[in-house]
Write a protein that holds these residues in place. Sequence first.
Motif, PDB file in Angstrom:
ATOM      1  N   GLU A  88      -4.138   1.904  -7.980  1.00 44.28           N
ATOM      2  CA  GLU A  88      -5.326   2.153  -7.102  1.00 44.28           C
ATOM      3  C   GLU A  88      -6.114   0.623  -6.873  1.00 44.28           C
ATOM      4  O   GLU A  88      -6.290   0.579  -5.850  1.00 44.28           O
ATOM      5  CB  GLU A  88      -6.151   3.124  -7.783  1.00 44.28           C
ATOM      6  CG  GLU A  88      -5.942   4.287  -7.754  1.00 44.28           C
ATOM      7  CD  GLU A  88      -6.762   5.396  -8.630  1.00 44.28           C
ATOM      8  OE1 GLU A  88      -6.752   6.594  -8.315  1.00 44.28           O
ATOM      9  OE2 GLU A  88      -7.701   4.776  -9.491  1.00 44.28           O
ATOM     10  N   ASN A  89      -6.020  -0.117  -7.832  1.00 47.06           N
ATOM     11  CA  ASN A  89      -6.595  -1.389  -7.417  1.00 47.06           C
ATOM     12  C   ASN A  89      -5.598  -2.216  -6.635  1.00 47.06           C
ATOM     13  O   ASN A  89      -5.957  -3.052  -5.735  1.00 47.06           O
ATOM     14  CB  ASN A  89      -6.771  -2.291  -8.888  1.00 47.06           C
ATOM     15  CG  ASN A  89      -7.598  -3.490  -8.724  1.00 47.06           C
ATOM     16  OD1 ASN A  89      -8.570  -3.585  -8.086  1.00 47.06           O
ATOM     17  ND2 ASN A  89      -6.928  -4.693  -9.212  1.00 47.06           N
ATOM     18  N   GLN A  91      -6.499  -1.186  -3.188  1.00 47.65           N
ATOM     19  CA  GLN A  91      -7.649  -1.738  -2.817  1.00 47.65           C
ATOM     20  C   GLN A  91      -7.468  -3.206  -2.368  1.00 47.65           C
ATOM     21  O   GLN A  91      -7.943  -3.692  -1.347  1.00 47.65           O
ATOM     22  CB  GLN A  91      -8.734  -1.376  -3.554  1.00 47.65           C
ATOM     23  CG  GLN A  91      -9.931  -2.065  -3.461  1.00 47.65           C
ATOM     24  CD  GLN A  91     -11.176  -1.441  -4.492  1.00 47.65           C
ATOM     25  OE1 GLN A  91     -10.850  -1.031  -5.441  1.00 47.65           O
ATOM     26  NE2 GLN A  91     -12.433  -2.199  -3.960  1.00 47.65           N
ATOM     27  N   GLU A  92      -6.934  -3.786  -3.339  1.00 48.95           N
ATOM     28  CA  GLU A  92      -6.680  -5.345  -3.047  1.00 48.95           C
ATOM     29  C   GLU A  92      -5.862  -5.695  -1.793  1.00 48.95           C
ATOM     30  O   GLU A  92      -6.363  -6.458  -0.884  1.00 48.95           O
ATOM     31  CB  GLU A  92      -6.190  -6.070  -4.388  1.00 48.95           C
ATOM     32  CG  GLU A  92      -7.062  -6.257  -5.267  1.00 48.95           C
ATOM     33  CD  GLU A  92      -6.296  -7.119  -6.441  1.00 48.95           C
ATOM     34  OE1 GLU A  92      -4.882  -7.267  -6.386  1.00 48.95           O
ATOM     35  OE2 GLU A  92      -7.000  -7.502  -7.333  1.00 48.95           O
ATOM     36  N   LYS A 101      -8.125 -10.105  -1.409  1.00 44.99           N
ATOM     37  CA  LYS A 101      -8.584 -10.535  -2.403  1.00 44.99           C
ATOM     38  C   LYS A 101      -9.398 -11.876  -2.114  1.00 44.99           C
ATOM     39  O   LYS A 101      -9.129 -12.548  -1.311  1.00 44.99           O
ATOM     40  CB  LYS A 101      -7.223 -11.265  -3.345  1.00 44.99           C
ATOM     41  CG  LYS A 101      -6.235 -10.024  -3.974  1.00 44.99           C
ATOM     42  CD  LYS A 101      -5.002 -10.999  -4.488  1.00 44.99           C
ATOM     43  CE  LYS A 101      -3.949  -9.975  -5.030  1.00 44.99           C
ATOM     44  NZ  LYS A 101      -2.741 -10.643  -5.375  1.00 44.99           N
ATOM     45  N   GLN A 147       1.068   3.818  -2.841  1.00 48.15           N
ATOM     46  CA  GLN A 147       0.679   5.245  -2.435  1.00 48.15           C
ATOM     47  C   GLN A 147       1.868   6.375  -2.810  1.00 48.15           C
ATOM     48  O   GLN A 147       1.438   7.405  -3.297  1.00 48.15           O
ATOM     49  CB  GLN A 147       0.232   5.265  -0.940  1.00 48.15           C
ATOM     50  CG  GLN A 147      -1.060   4.666  -0.506  1.00 48.15           C
ATOM     51  CD  GLN A 147      -1.200   4.882   0.894  1.00 48.15           C
ATOM     52  OE1 GLN A 147      -0.466   5.016   1.561  1.00 48.15           O
ATOM     53  NE2 GLN A 147      -2.829   4.845   1.302  1.00 48.15           N
ATOM     54  N   ILE A 175       0.675  -1.270  -0.023  1.00 51.88           N
ATOM     55  CA  ILE A 175      -0.066   0.049  -0.015  1.00 51.88           C
ATOM     56  C   ILE A 175       0.713   1.177   0.163  1.00 51.88           C
ATOM     57  O   ILE A 175       0.551   2.152  -0.859  1.00 51.88           O
ATOM     58  CB  ILE A 175      -1.048   0.103   1.080  1.00 51.88           C
ATOM     59  CG1 ILE A 175      -1.868  -1.008   1.160  1.00 51.88           C
ATOM     60  CG2 ILE A 175      -1.642   1.528   1.466  1.00 51.88           C
ATOM     61  CD1 ILE A 175      -2.668  -1.313   2.294  1.00 51.88           C
ATOM     62  N   ASN A 225      -9.837  -8.004   5.259  1.00 53.99           N
ATOM     63  CA  ASN A 225      -9.256  -6.708   5.087  1.00 53.99           C
ATOM     64  C   ASN A 225      -8.320  -6.658   6.100  1.00 53.99           C
ATOM     65  O   ASN A 225      -8.179  -7.329   7.108  1.00 53.99           O
ATOM     66  CB  ASN A 225     -10.470  -5.874   5.246  1.00 53.99           C
ATOM     67  CG  ASN A 225     -11.007  -5.567   6.402  1.00 53.99           C
ATOM     68  OD1 ASN A 225     -10.459  -5.399   7.357  1.00 53.99           O
ATOM     69  ND2 ASN A 225     -12.362  -5.784   6.210  1.00 53.99           N
ATOM     70  N   ASP A 259      -5.652  -3.461   0.710  1.00 47.36           N
ATOM     71  CA  ASP A 259      -6.317  -2.987   1.933  1.00 47.36           C
ATOM     72  C   ASP A 259      -7.831  -4.154   2.136  1.00 47.36           C
ATOM     73  O   ASP A 259      -7.869  -4.324   3.462  1.00 47.36           O
ATOM     74  CB  ASP A 259      -7.009  -1.787   1.674  1.00 47.36           C
ATOM     75  CG  ASP A 259      -7.515  -1.117   2.891  1.00 47.36           C
ATOM     76  OD1 ASP A 259      -7.149  -1.254   3.896  1.00 47.36           O
ATOM     77  OD2 ASP A 259      -8.784  -0.502   2.838  1.00 47.36           O
ATOM     78  N   GLN A 260      -8.477  -4.190   1.276  1.00 46.96           N
ATOM     79  CA  GLN A 260      -9.837  -5.171   1.263  1.00 46.96           C
ATOM     80  C   GLN A 260      -9.510  -6.623   1.284  1.00 46.96           C
ATOM     81  O   GLN A 260     -10.287  -7.510   1.936  1.00 46.96           O
ATOM     82  CB  GLN A 260     -10.733  -4.753   0.453  1.00 46.96           C
ATOM     83  CG  GLN A 260     -11.144  -2.935   0.440  1.00 46.96           C
ATOM     84  CD  GLN A 260     -11.626  -2.835   1.855  1.00 46.96           C
ATOM     85  OE1 GLN A 260     -12.397  -3.713   2.454  1.00 46.96           O
ATOM     86  NE2 GLN A 260     -11.444  -1.637   2.297  1.00 46.96           N
TER      87      GLN A 260
END
Length: 639
Positions: free
Chosen positions: A581-582, A585-586, A591, A485, A481, A596, A588-589
């Motif tokens: 960005e994906n 998200q992956e 797969k 970022q 991440i 998460n 953080d949340q």
Amino acid sequence: MAIYHFSAKVISRAKGQSAVASASYRSGERLEDERTGEVKFYKRNVQPETMILAPSHSPEWVQDRERLWNEVEKAEKRVNSQLAREINIALPKELSNDHQKELIHDYVQKEFVSKGMVADVAIHRDDKENPHAHVMLTTREISEQGFTVKNREWNDKKLLEQWREQWANHANKALEKEGVQERISHLSNEARGVEQLPTVHLGHVAHQMEKRGVQTERGNINREVQDYNKNIVELDKYKAEKKNLEQQREKGKYLTPSEKADIKEATKSVKGFVTLDKIKDRKAQIDKWEQSIEKQASFTEWKDSKFKEAGDHFHQMDQIQNQVKRLENDIKNINWFNPLKLKENRQTKERAEQAIEKFQKDYSYHDKKLNYHREKLSFSTKEEFMDQRRTFQEEKEKQVTTHFKQKEQIKSECQVLDKAEKALKQGEIRQITAPYPELKTASSFMKYEDALKIKSINEKAGQVVPLSQIKAEIKERTEAIEKAQSHLQTLAKENQKSATAATHFKHLEAVSTKIEKYENNPLMKGKMLFSKTAKEEYRQALSDRERLTKNLESLGFSDKTNFDKHREKLDLAMDKKPLIENTIQEADQGKGNEFNLGFLQAAVQGVEEAQKKEQFERQRQERQKAKQKHKSQENVLER
């Protein structure tokens, strides 16, 4: 118990059916079929509860059942036309009539009307054990002018399966909302892994025959199925109890003797095996019980205040009557034979009569006030009031005693349940943390919610996941991440730099054009010799060119060609922004079925907090021992 029944069929002229006749039969209303000139009416012992739901843009006449279905008939020209679709749905008998109506209304509105259909709903309650709804649905789109084209998408079998599933979801939410434990499913017994056989739908004719005591073929099938299912239920019950017992024995390994005693004490309260779910359910029952006691006490308090108010009114009326009698006696005892006191006597009488008149008004006021209490407390005369108040006071004393005992029982039972709950949670924490040597002593400091997070991680993985592995995954996903970022921040900076440079180049182009105009045009050169304004404009343009060139060099761009190449590379990099960005998200949340990142971090944080508390407690105990040892040594020296 709540049952699942959901059937769909088409009302068609090919079957000799009429939309108007079908609507009349289901609604119990007298309707005229304009196509045939016949009046349709089917008398029912219990009038159905009906409603028509339609899209907001529909014409007003759709709310007229007779016109609605005659318009449907007019829109269909073929002899074998499909006139309407009918859904037959069993309503949960565990719900009240109002909640049944609310449930079917919300379901029909969301699943049918919102998609453009007009729905005519009739709820049948002829048999209290079999409340159900008939939903007639139009097959054509509707506009403000009326029916238009047929919507063939509404015939899709996948949509029917969706309707069936959504009915189960709607019904289960309604049952849960009302605190009913029963649930229904659109899936077959086989699909749910249930060994019970499904019963067959009796239908109206067979149902009425069975009701009259006449056995039918379908009824006999259902009776055989019910006997079979009864045996299956008993077997399932045995299996469940056996499994429960095995689980209890396994959990018992992680309980202390005092915790086992606390749990055993709660068996009477939950009536059987003690589980956290049973404790929760019992506490919910106790809450309702407590609310009922408070409600009764509140009503009794209100009633007591009304008896006091009524008693005050009666007391005032008695006082008034006594005063009136006294004044009447005063008038009666006036000596009219003494001529010397004639004037005085007349004044005395007049004052007494005025006082009596005022008292009578006061009496009337209190009497009118009592009308409210006569209605609320159900009495007519003062004697009835006295009897009712006496009875109420006796009941009140009994109720106070009963409520006191009930509250003491509630308090005692809640203490027992709290101890059992704490014991079960502590035992489960030990069971969850048992495979982790690093948590052997820290488990007693761990929160139940944090232990459940570790349990969820292990259950999803299908094995015990080491804490080091969870931490490694957190680190890996956190770094991914941060890296992504950082990449996005770099892109944002480069994009901003590029936008600034583009603005500078635009201004530079305009300034350069102005300079060229002065340098390459003899007329403009001559103008500078005579015009201060032109000369100043030229100097400013030179200054601006120098400033813009320096700014572009500081941004890393020597010329426009260099900038254009950079812009091309940046555009290619910006195209990858969604992928970056994906990635965030992956990470953080998670797969697929992964937890998460926040959940994993909370789980590890819970473990670390427990370890810190355990370490703090150990240090505290060591300090306490050292302090006691020091004190003992001082005592020895003093001796």
